[in-house]
Design a protein around this motif. Structure first.
Motif, PDB file in Angstrom:
ATOM      1  N   THR A  16       0.952  -1.176   0.090  1.00  0.00           N
ATOM      2  CA  THR A  16       0.134   0.649  -0.045  1.00  0.00           C
ATOM      3  C   THR A  16       0.869   1.147   0.190  1.00  0.00           C
ATOM      4  N   SER A  70      -4.125   3.449  -7.053  1.00  0.00           N
ATOM      5  CA  SER A  70      -4.975   2.802  -6.687  1.00  0.00           C
ATOM      6  C   SER A  70      -4.402   2.788  -5.451  1.00  0.00           C
ATOM      7  N   GLN A  85      -5.556   6.676  -3.895  1.00  0.00           N
ATOM      8  CA  GLN A  85      -7.483   6.626  -4.027  1.00  0.00           C
ATOM      9  C   GLN A  85      -7.546   6.057  -2.967  1.00  0.00           C
ATOM     10  N   GLU A  86      -7.464   4.908  -2.648  1.00  0.00           N
ATOM     11  CA  GLU A  86      -8.111   4.609  -1.391  1.00  0.00           C
ATOM     12  C   GLU A  86      -7.769   5.464   0.367  1.00  0.00           C
ATOM     13  N   ASN A 130      -9.891   8.375  -0.290  1.00  0.00           N
ATOM     14  CA  ASN A 130     -10.733   8.334  -0.071  1.00  0.00           C
ATOM     15  C   ASN A 130     -11.527   8.222   1.787  1.00  0.00           C
ATOM     16  N   VAL A 131     -10.705   7.499   2.165  1.00  0.00           N
ATOM     17  CA  VAL A 131     -10.642   7.017   3.800  1.00  0.00           C
ATOM     18  C   VAL A 131     -10.856   8.775   4.455  1.00  0.00           C
TER      19      VAL A 131
END
Length: 249
Positions: free
Chosen positions: A29, A173, A176-177, A180-181
């Protein structure tokens, strides 16, 4: 989980005891740069230090660090093992056959919102991001030229004034995660309530709501919860108190 690791030895130790640096990737991540390998000047033992930043009161805190002793011990073991063997990298081979990040939990906490009019800044707020067993401190949301919230992860400025990322998402990605969180946490309104142990027991038994708790000196529990759940929480507490009152009469 540590999925990749690179270790660099310095030709000569620095005066502050730094003998090398490491870069580690966690849960496919994000990557953490500037992990230092240091030698204790008293006993000569090597140890690992996560990148730090200086606070306003002059103390230093880790920018990112493991939440559990197991993860910290594993990171220390892998980094020092590579360093002592003069091994430049480590790869979790099992993880290379996994193409997704399913099962990696990502959440945000400790959000502080700023009044941009008062601060005269485009920074909307800051918070901690928790990815698996790692926490990233001081992640910031700022408004871009279009007024849209964007995520800024910890970085440092060198002597030339250039910025370098300390925490870097592994791909688009993953970024982006995390974004968004962070935005969801920023937009979430929380409520706070003081509960008795009996009320807290009822909340645990009758709901799967996400509730954070803190024990108080008077024996009660302070709870923090999503404002949208206030009606359900009040209903559970009222029913628990009604049952308790009927028993004690």
């Amino acid at each position: 989980m540590i999925t990749n690791l690179t270790v660099t030895r310095l030709n000569e130790p620095r005066s502050n005891g730094i003998v090398g640096f490491a870069t580690a990737t966690f849960d496919k991540t994000f990557t953490v740069n500037s992990i230092s390998i240091r030698q204790n000047q008293m006993d000569g033992n090597l140890y690992v230090r996560m990148p730090q930043r200086r606070t306003q009161n002059g103390t230093y805190i880790d920018v990112c660090h493991p939440l559990s002793a197991n993860t910290r011990n594993e990171l220390n073991r892998l980094v020092l093992d590579c360093f002592n063997k003069n091994q430049k990298s480590y790869t979790n081979l099992e993880e290379q056959f996994s193409t997704n990040r399913q099962g990696v939990s990502v959440s945000a906490q400790n959000c502080v919102k700023y009044n941009t009019a008062e601060t005269q800044s485009n920074v909307l707020g800051r918070m901690d991001l928790v990815v698996g067993d790692m926490v990233i401190h001081n992640a910031k949301l700022y408004a871009n030229a279009n007024g849209e919230p964007q995520l800024s992860l910890p970085s440092y400025k060198d002597s030339k004034g250039d910025y370098h990322g300390i925490v870097i998402p592994t791909d688009k990605s993953a970024f982006q995660e995390l974004r968004n969180v962070a935005i969801n946490e920023y937009n979430t309104e929380y409520k706070y309530l003081e509960c008795t142990p009996n009320e807290m027991k009822a909340l645990k038994e009758n709901s799967n709501l996400r509730i954070k708790t803190k024990e108080l000196n008077n024996g009660n529990i302070a709870i923090k919860f999503n404002a949208k759940d206030v009606a359900k929480i009040n209903d559970i507490i009222q029913k628990a108190n009604a049952v308790n009152n009927s028993i004690t009469r």
